[in-house]
Design a protein around this motif. Structure first.
Motif, PDB file in Angstrom:
ATOM      1  N   GLN A  39      48.751  12.692 -65.413  1.00  7.72           N
ATOM      2  CA  GLN A  39      49.757  11.656 -65.608  1.00  7.72           C
ATOM      3  C   GLN A  39      49.199  10.533 -66.482  1.00  7.72           C
ATOM      4  OE1 GLN A  39      50.562  10.460 -61.622  1.00  7.72           O
ATOM      5  NE2 GLN A  39      49.119   8.773 -61.647  1.00  7.72           N
ATOM      6  N   LYS A  40      50.107   9.813 -67.123  1.00 10.65           N
ATOM      7  CA  LYS A  40      49.724   8.744 -68.039  1.00 10.65           C
ATOM      8  C   LYS A  40      49.155   7.569 -67.247  1.00 10.65           C
ATOM      9  CE  LYS A  40      51.651   5.693 -71.522  1.00 10.65           C
ATOM     10  NZ  LYS A  40      51.667   4.391 -70.887  1.00 10.65           N
ATOM     11  N   MET A  41      48.014   7.049 -67.697  1.00  2.96           N
ATOM     12  CA  MET A  41      47.395   5.895 -67.065  1.00  2.96           C
ATOM     13  C   MET A  41      48.182   4.644 -67.458  1.00  2.96           C
ATOM     14  SD  MET A  41      44.205   5.008 -65.488  1.00  2.96           S
ATOM     15  CE  MET A  41      43.392   6.496 -65.865  1.00  2.96           C
ATOM     16  N   LYS A  42      48.542   3.807 -66.475  1.00  2.00           N
ATOM     17  CA  LYS A  42      49.327   2.604 -66.754  1.00  2.00           C
ATOM     18  C   LYS A  42      48.446   1.536 -67.388  1.00  2.00           C
ATOM     19  CE  LYS A  42      52.664   3.353 -63.170  1.00  2.00           C
ATOM     20  NZ  LYS A  42      54.023   3.160 -63.497  1.00  2.00           N
ATOM     21  N   ASN A  43      49.014   0.818 -68.333  1.00  2.00           N
ATOM     22  CA  ASN A  43      48.335  -0.311 -68.960  1.00  2.00           C
ATOM     23  C   ASN A  43      48.608  -1.566 -68.153  1.00  2.00           C
ATOM     24  OD1 ASN A  43      47.445   1.291 -71.068  1.00  2.00           O
ATOM     25  ND2 ASN A  43      49.261   0.879 -72.303  1.00  2.00           N
ATOM     26  N   PHE A  44      47.946  -2.650 -68.512  1.00  2.00           N
ATOM     27  CA  PHE A  44      48.114  -3.927 -67.831  1.00  2.00           C
ATOM     28  C   PHE A  44      49.571  -4.389 -67.905  1.00  2.00           C
ATOM     29  CE2 PHE A  44      47.985  -8.622 -67.999  1.00  2.00           C
ATOM     30  CZ  PHE A  44      47.540  -8.848 -66.715  1.00  2.00           C
ATOM     31  N   ALA A  45      50.210  -4.209 -69.052  1.00  2.00           N
ATOM     32  CA  ALA A  45      51.593  -4.646 -69.235  1.00  2.00           C
ATOM     33  C   ALA A  45      52.573  -3.807 -68.409  1.00  2.00           C
ATOM     34  CB  ALA A  45      51.970  -4.582 -70.707  1.00  2.00           C
ATOM     35  N   ASP A  46      52.194  -2.582 -68.031  1.00  2.00           N
ATOM     36  CA  ASP A  46      53.078  -1.692 -67.275  1.00  2.00           C
ATOM     37  C   ASP A  46      53.075  -1.970 -65.774  1.00  2.00           C
ATOM     38  OD1 ASP A  46      53.631  -0.405 -69.656  1.00  2.00           O
ATOM     39  OD2 ASP A  46      52.091   1.129 -69.352  1.00  2.00           O
ATOM     40  N   ILE A  47      52.202  -2.839 -65.294  1.00  2.00           N
ATOM     41  CA  ILE A  47      52.093  -3.130 -63.864  1.00  2.00           C
ATOM     42  C   ILE A  47      53.263  -4.026 -63.456  1.00  2.00           C
ATOM     43  CG2 ILE A  47      50.670  -4.147 -62.048  1.00  2.00           C
ATOM     44  CD1 ILE A  47      49.447  -1.651 -63.356  1.00  2.00           C
ATOM     45  N   LYS A  48      54.110  -3.509 -62.578  1.00  9.25           N
ATOM     46  CA  LYS A  48      55.288  -4.260 -62.117  1.00  9.25           C
ATOM     47  C   LYS A  48      55.269  -4.505 -60.605  1.00  9.25           C
ATOM     48  CE  LYS A  48      57.079  -4.083 -66.228  1.00  9.25           C
ATOM     49  NZ  LYS A  48      56.526  -5.018 -67.150  1.00  9.25           N
ATOM     50  N   SER A  49      54.607  -3.641 -59.838  1.00 12.03           N
ATOM     51  CA  SER A  49      54.574  -3.797 -58.385  1.00 12.03           C
ATOM     52  C   SER A  49      53.220  -3.344 -57.857  1.00 12.03           C
ATOM     53  CB  SER A  49      55.685  -2.963 -57.740  1.00 12.03           C
ATOM     54  OG  SER A  49      55.396  -1.588 -57.870  1.00 12.03           O
ATOM     55  N   GLU A  50      53.032  -3.500 -56.550  1.00 12.87           N
ATOM     56  CA  GLU A  50      51.781  -3.094 -55.920  1.00 12.87           C
ATOM     57  C   GLU A  50      51.567  -1.587 -56.006  1.00 12.87           C
ATOM     58  OE1 GLU A  50      51.332  -4.585 -51.969  1.00 12.87           O
ATOM     59  OE2 GLU A  50      51.750  -6.647 -52.565  1.00 12.87           O
TER      60      GLU A  50
END
Length: 192
Positions: A44-55
Motif C-alpha cells: 500500500q502507498k505510504m502516506k505523506n505528512f500532508a495526507d494525515i487527517k486522523s489518528e
C-alpha cells in the motif's frame, strides 16, 4: 591444578554453545524467509505528512516477514507524525534550543511553547552552559518559573487545543490530583 583447568574449559564450552545454536537457528529461519510472500500492507502507498487527517492515518504498515522494520515502518502515533514531518522539513515539536542570549525577567520572560498542560524546560544559564541544567516545571495554572541558580524567568505559552468544557483541565478534581504546593505558593502577592 589439572582439575581447575578442565573445569574452566567445560565452563567456556557451556557459555559458548548456546550462542552457536542460536546463530545457526536464526540462519535457518532467515534462509526460509526468502520464500515467504510479501506482507499485504507493504504494497500500500505510504502516506505523506500532508495526507494525515486522523489518528488512524498514524499507523505504519509494518515490515515484511523476515525483514527488519525501519523506524518509518513500525512507528505509530506522535512518533510517526514527527518522522513524516521531518521527512518534509517540518519540525513538529519545535526542538530548537531556548533563547539563552539573555536572562529572562518577570517583565520579559523567556517564552516556552507547550501543547500540553505541563512543560519542563532546562535552564543552563546565560550565556549557555553557565551552570548545570536545572529542570523547571511549568503548568497552565502556574505558567512562570524562575531558575534557582541564575534567576532567569521562563513562561509557558499554551498553544494546544482550547478547553472543550468537560473539565479535563481541572487539576483539583480530575482523578483526585491536586498540584503539590511549592515555596512559590507562600510568597506574598505583592512580591509577584
Amino acid at each position: 591444578m589439572f582439575l581447575q583447568r578442565s573445569a574452566v574449559a567445560v565452563a567456556r564450552r557451556a557459555a559458548v554453545s548456546p550462542i552457536v545454536r542460536r546463530s545457526l537457528t536464526a540462519s535457518a529461519i532467515r534462509r526460509d524467509a526468502k520464500n515467504v510472500e510479501p506482507h499485504a500492507s507493504i504494497g500500500q502507498k505510504m502516506k505523506n505528512f500532508a495526507d494525515i487527517k486522523s489518528e488512524d492515518d498514524l499507523i505504519g504498515p509494518g515490515a515484511a516477514p523476515g525483514t527488519v522494520p525501519t523506524d518509518l515502518d513500525q512507528s505509530t502515533g506522535l512518533e510517526r507524525l514527527e518522522i513524516l514531518g521531518k521527512m518534509e522539513g517540518v519540525d513538529i515539536f519545535d526542538m530548537r534550543p531556548l533563547d539563552s542570549s539573555r536572562k529572562g525577567t518577570p517583565e520579559n520572560p523567556i517564552m516556552v511553547k507547550s501543547a500540553g498542560d505541563e512543560q519542563y524546560a532546562g535552564c543552563t544559564g546565560s550565556p549557555a552552559d553557565s551552570h548545570v541544567v536545572h529542570w523547571l516545571g511549568m503548568s497552565r495554572e502556574r505558567p512562570m518559573e524562575r531558575c534557582p541558580e541564575c534567576g532567569s524567568t521562563y513562561k509557558m505559552e499554551y498553544v494546544g487545543p482550547q478547553d472543550d468544557g468537560h473539565g479535563h483541565h481541572d487539576h483539583h478534581g480530575h482523578h483526585g490530583y491536586e498540584e503539590p504546593k511549592t515555596f512559590a505558593d507562600y510568597v506574598k502577592p505583592q512580591y509577584w
